[in-house]
Write an enzyme that holds these catalytic residues in place. Structure first.
Site, PDB file in Angstrom:
ATOM      1  N   TYR A 166       3.210  -0.317  12.344  1.00 18.93           N
ATOM      2  CA  TYR A 166       4.301  -1.019  12.548  1.00 18.93           C
ATOM      3  C   TYR A 166       5.138  -0.589  13.926  1.00 18.93           C
ATOM      4  O   TYR A 166       6.209  -0.370  13.885  1.00 18.93           O
ATOM      5  CB  TYR A 166       5.395  -1.107  11.303  1.00 18.93           C
ATOM      6  CG  TYR A 166       4.491  -2.106  10.395  1.00 18.93           C
ATOM      7  CD1 TYR A 166       4.998  -3.585  10.407  1.00 18.93           C
ATOM      8  CD2 TYR A 166       3.914  -1.483   9.267  1.00 18.93           C
ATOM      9  CE1 TYR A 166       4.479  -4.347   9.493  1.00 18.93           C
ATOM     10  CE2 TYR A 166       3.361  -2.704   8.430  1.00 18.93           C
ATOM     11  CZ  TYR A 166       3.628  -3.820   8.514  1.00 18.93           C
ATOM     12  OH  TYR A 166       3.057  -4.602   7.608  1.00 18.93           O
ATOM     13  N   TYR A 195       5.672  -4.804  -1.549  1.00 21.88           N
ATOM     14  CA  TYR A 195       4.716  -4.535  -0.787  1.00 21.88           C
ATOM     15  C   TYR A 195       3.336  -4.497  -1.334  1.00 21.88           C
ATOM     16  O   TYR A 195       3.384  -3.510  -2.234  1.00 21.88           O
ATOM     17  CB  TYR A 195       5.316  -3.395   0.092  1.00 21.88           C
ATOM     18  CG  TYR A 195       4.415  -2.977   0.936  1.00 21.88           C
ATOM     19  CD1 TYR A 195       4.265  -3.807   2.160  1.00 21.88           C
ATOM     20  CD2 TYR A 195       3.357  -2.231   0.975  1.00 21.88           C
ATOM     21  CE1 TYR A 195       3.569  -3.517   3.425  1.00 21.88           C
ATOM     22  CE2 TYR A 195       2.477  -1.875   1.890  1.00 21.88           C
ATOM     23  CZ  TYR A 195       2.419  -2.547   3.135  1.00 21.88           C
ATOM     24  OH  TYR A 195       1.703  -2.182   4.246  1.00 21.88           O
ATOM     25  N   ASP A 197      -0.115  -3.452  -9.201  1.00 19.47           N
ATOM     26  CA  ASP A 197      -0.353  -2.703  -7.848  1.00 19.47           C
ATOM     27  C   ASP A 197       0.353  -1.334  -8.093  1.00 19.47           C
ATOM     28  O   ASP A 197       1.546  -1.050  -7.975  1.00 19.47           O
ATOM     29  CB  ASP A 197       0.188  -3.627  -6.807  1.00 19.47           C
ATOM     30  CG  ASP A 197       0.063  -2.562  -5.335  1.00 19.47           C
ATOM     31  OD1 ASP A 197      -0.439  -1.333  -5.361  1.00 19.47           O
ATOM     32  OD2 ASP A 197       0.356  -3.124  -4.362  1.00 19.47           O
ATOM     33  N   LYS A 206      -3.735   5.249  -2.213  1.00 21.70           N
ATOM     34  CA  LYS A 206      -2.890   6.520  -1.735  1.00 21.70           C
ATOM     35  C   LYS A 206      -3.333   7.753  -2.471  1.00 21.70           C
ATOM     36  O   LYS A 206      -4.214   8.334  -1.964  1.00 21.70           O
ATOM     37  CB  LYS A 206      -1.659   5.906  -2.288  1.00 21.70           C
ATOM     38  CG  LYS A 206      -1.133   4.910  -1.046  1.00 21.70           C
ATOM     39  CD  LYS A 206       0.390   4.825  -0.881  1.00 21.70           C
ATOM     40  CE  LYS A 206       0.730   3.979   0.278  1.00 21.70           C
ATOM     41  NZ  LYS A 206       1.026   2.610   0.186  1.00 21.70           N
TER      42      LYS A 206
HETATM   43  C1  LIG Z   1       0.446   1.282   0.798  1.00 17.34           C
HETATM   44  C2  LIG Z   1       0.427   0.336  -0.440  1.00 17.34           C
HETATM   45  C3  LIG Z   1      -0.400  -0.750  -0.039  1.00 17.34           C
HETATM   46  C4  LIG Z   1      -1.426  -0.843   0.829  1.00 17.34           C
HETATM   47  O1  LIG Z   1      -2.468   0.231   0.905  1.00 17.34           O
HETATM   48  P1  LIG Z   1      -3.138   0.842   2.381  1.00 17.34           P
HETATM   49  O2  LIG Z   1      -4.055   1.734   1.891  1.00 17.34           O
HETATM   50  O3  LIG Z   1      -1.953   0.893   3.293  1.00 17.34           O
HETATM   51  O4  LIG Z   1      -3.662  -0.593   2.893  1.00 17.34           O
HETATM   52  C5  LIG Z   1      -0.197  -1.686  -1.115  1.00 17.34           C
HETATM   53  N1  LIG Z   1       0.331  -1.854  -2.311  1.00 17.34           N
HETATM   54  C6  LIG Z   1       1.402  -0.781  -2.370  1.00 17.34           C
HETATM   55  C7  LIG Z   1       2.145  -0.739  -3.672  1.00 17.34           C
HETATM   56  C8  LIG Z   1       1.406   0.200  -1.373  1.00 17.34           C
HETATM   57  O5  LIG Z   1       2.330   1.262  -1.471  1.00 17.34           O
END
Ligand SMILES: *Cc1c(COP(=O)(O)O)cnc(C)c1O
Length: 429
Positions: free
Chosen positions: A19, A147, A248, A277
Site C-alpha cells: 500500500y 479485511y 477468516d 499468517k
Molecule cells: C492478512 C489477512 C488476509 C490476507 O492475507 P495475505 O497473506 O496478506 O494475502 C486475509 N484476512 C485477514 C483477516 C488478514 O488479516
C-alpha cells in the site's frame, strides 16, 4: 557489494512496498538481520518488534528449532508439485491441523497466501451450492470494517470504503455489507446489533452463498474487538437461512486472542475456516482453507466433480514443515500464559493513554493492544519517532497497535508501551 545508499536507491526507484507509492518520501528501513524480538537495522540500530511482522512471527525471529526443521527438510526437498504427488510434511501438517481446529473441520486445501485462502473459501461456498442445485447462491454477506485480503474476490468482501471499491467498481462483484457489530468484546449484544444481519438474510439470503467474517477481532479493517454473542447469533441466523458461515481466522489463529482460534471464544464452528499468517511462525508464506465433510463430499458429487483450484506451490514441503514445527512449538509452550502476560502488561502499560486528549479508545485483547486516536497519524513523522525510541510499530489511520511475538519479555513490553504513551502524548491536536 553495493553500498547501502545504492541499494536503497534501487528500492526507492523500482520496488513497491505494501500500500505505497513508489515516489513516496516515506522512509523504509533496511533490515540486516532479526533475532528473537529484535530487528537489526543496517545502521546498527536495534528495534523491539511490536508487529510480529503482521501477526505472523509468534515465536520470534531466527528460532533455532524452526531453522533446524527447515534445514532438515531442505535435505529431502524444497519443493515438489502437489498434482498427483504427495509428501509427509503435508500429511503430518494436515493431521495436526485437523486435531487442533474445531471437530467438524476435517478437509484442508493449502494455498500460498491468506488472500488466496479467502478466494478458495468463496469458491468452495459457490461450488457447494452449485452442487446442491442452488446455483443462484453466489453472493456474500460481509461486515463493514472487515479485511479479507487484496485479490479481487477477497477485496469484494473487504470494507467498501477502506477497500476503495469505487475505484474497482466495474470488476468487483457486488456483495452485501452490514454494519460492524457495535457490541464490544465481553459485553452482550443487543437486538440492534444483530438487526442488520437479520434484515440482510431476509432480503438477500436466498442469493447468498455465505456470510464471511473475522470472528471476534476485525484486523486490518479497524482493529475492533466485538462480542462473542454476535458470533453465536450469526451462526444461528445463517443456519436458519441456509447460508454457509466462513470464518477468516488468518489474523486471529494460533493463540493471538487468548484462544487457539478466536471462534472458541463463542464456541461456534464455521462451515469453512481460513488460516494463514502465524501458520508457519512467520517463516514462509502458507495458508489453508479448512472445511467439513459435508462440503467436500457435496462439491465432489457436483459438476465438474472436482474443486476448481490448484496453485503451483500448493502445500510446499518447506512451508508445511515450518508450519508443523511452529504448531508443535506453540503447543509445547506456555502460550496461554504468555498471552495473558502480554495482555496484562499492555493493560498496565497503555493505561495512561486512556487519559490523553489525543486518544479516543484503548482496547486490549490477548496479545493485541490498540490505541485509537482522534485523528489519523502522520506516518512521515510518527514512524521515525518510534524508530528513534527503539521500537518497530506500523500504525494506520487513527490506529496505533501492537501484537508482539509471544516470547517477548516484560521489559521489552514496557518499552513498547512507554514509546506509545510518550509519542502519542506529543501528537498535536
Ligand atoms: C492478512 C489477512 C488476509 C490476507 O492475507 P495475505 O497473506 O496478506 O494475502 C486475509 N484476512 C485477514 C483477516 C488478514 O488479516
Amino acid at each position: 557489494m553495493q553500498d547501502l545508499d545504492e541499494l536503497l536507491n534501487i528500492d526507492k526507484n523500482s520496488i513497491w512496498h505494501p500500500y505505497s507509492a513508489m515516489s513516496s518520501d516515506l522512509p523504509v528501513y533496511h533490515v540486516a538481520s532479526a533475532a528473537g524480538v529484535r530487528l537489526k537495522l543496517s545502521n546498527g540500530q536495534e528495534l523491539i518488534d511490536g508487529m510480529s511482522s503482521w501477526w505472523s512471527v509468534i515465536h520470534g525471529y531466527n528460532h533455532a528449532k524452526m531453522n533446524l526443521a527447515l534445514e532438515q527438510q531442505l535435505k529431502d526437498m524444497a519443493h515438489v508439485m502437489f498434482g498427483g504427488l504427495t509428501h509427509t510434511p503435508a500429511i503430518k501438517l494436515t493431521e495436526q491441523l485437523i486435531a487442533i481446529t474445531p471437530d467438524s473441520l476435517d478437509a484442508i486445501f493449502y494455498s500460498d497466501s491468506g488472500s488466496v485462502a479467502v478466494e478458495v473459501a468463496m469458491k468452495m461456498a459457490i461450488q457447494y451450492w452449485h452442487a446442491k442445485g442452488d446455483a443462484k447462491r453466489q453472493r456474500f454477506i460481509s461486515l463493514r470494517s472487515g479485511y479479507h485480503g487484496d485479490t479481487l474476490g477477497a477485496m469484494s468482501v473487504c470494507d467498501p470504503e477502506t477497500g476503495m471499491h469505487s475505484l474497482f467498481s466495474g470488476v468487483l462483484p457486488e456483495q452485501i455489507f452490514i454494519q460492524q457489530p457495535q457490541c464490544r468484546f465481553g459485553e452482550p449484544c443487543t437486538a440492534n446489533d444483530i438487526s442488520e444481519l437479520k434484515k440482510a438474510l431476509i432480503e438477500h439470503g436466498e442469493d447468498c452463498a455465505a456470510l464471511i467474517m473475522e470472528p471476534i477481532v476485525q484486523g486490518a479493517g479497524g482493529m475492533w474487538f466485538y462480542s462473542a454473542d454476535y458470533v453465536k447469533q450469526a451462526r444461528k441466523l445463517c443456519d436458519e437461512h441456509n447460508v454457509l458461515l466462513i470464518f477468516d481466522e488468518i489474523a486471529t489463529g494460533f493463540g493471538r486472542t487468548g484462544k487457539l482460534f478466536a471462534c472458541e471464544h463463542a464456541a461456534v464452528v464455521p462451515d469453512i475456516m481460513c488460516i494463514g499468517k502465524a501458520l508457519t511462525g512467520g517463516y514462509l508464506s502458507l495458508a489453508a482453507t479448512i472445511t467439513t465433510k459435508d462440503i467436500h463430499v457435496t462439491i465432489d458429487s457436483g459438476d465438474p466433480g472436482v474443486f476448481m483450484h490448484g496453485p503451483t506451490f500448493m502445500a510446499n514441503p518447506l512451508a508445511c514443515s515450518a508450519a508443523l514445527t511452529s504448531i508443535r512449538l506453540l503447543l509445547d509452550s506456555n502460550w496461554q500464559e504468555n498471552i495473558n502476560r502480554i495482555q496484562q502488561s499492555l493493560e498496565e502499560g497503555l493505561a495512561p493513554c486512556r487519559q490523553l486528549a489525543q486518544v479516543n479508545d484503548v482496547r486490549i485483547l490477548g496479545g493485541i493492544g490498540v490505541v485509537e486516536l482522534k485523528v489519523p497519524v502522520d506516518m512521515k513523522t510518527i514512524v521515525p519517532q518510534f524508530v528513534e525510541a527503539g521500537v518497530w510499530l506500523r500504525p494506520f489511520g487513527k490506529l496505533i497497535y501492537v501484537m508482539p511475538p509471544y516470547i517477548i519479555c516484560r521489559e521489552d513490553l514496557d518499552k513498547l508501551s512507554k514509546a506509545i504513551v510518550t509519542i502519542v502524548s506529543g501528537i498535536q491536536i
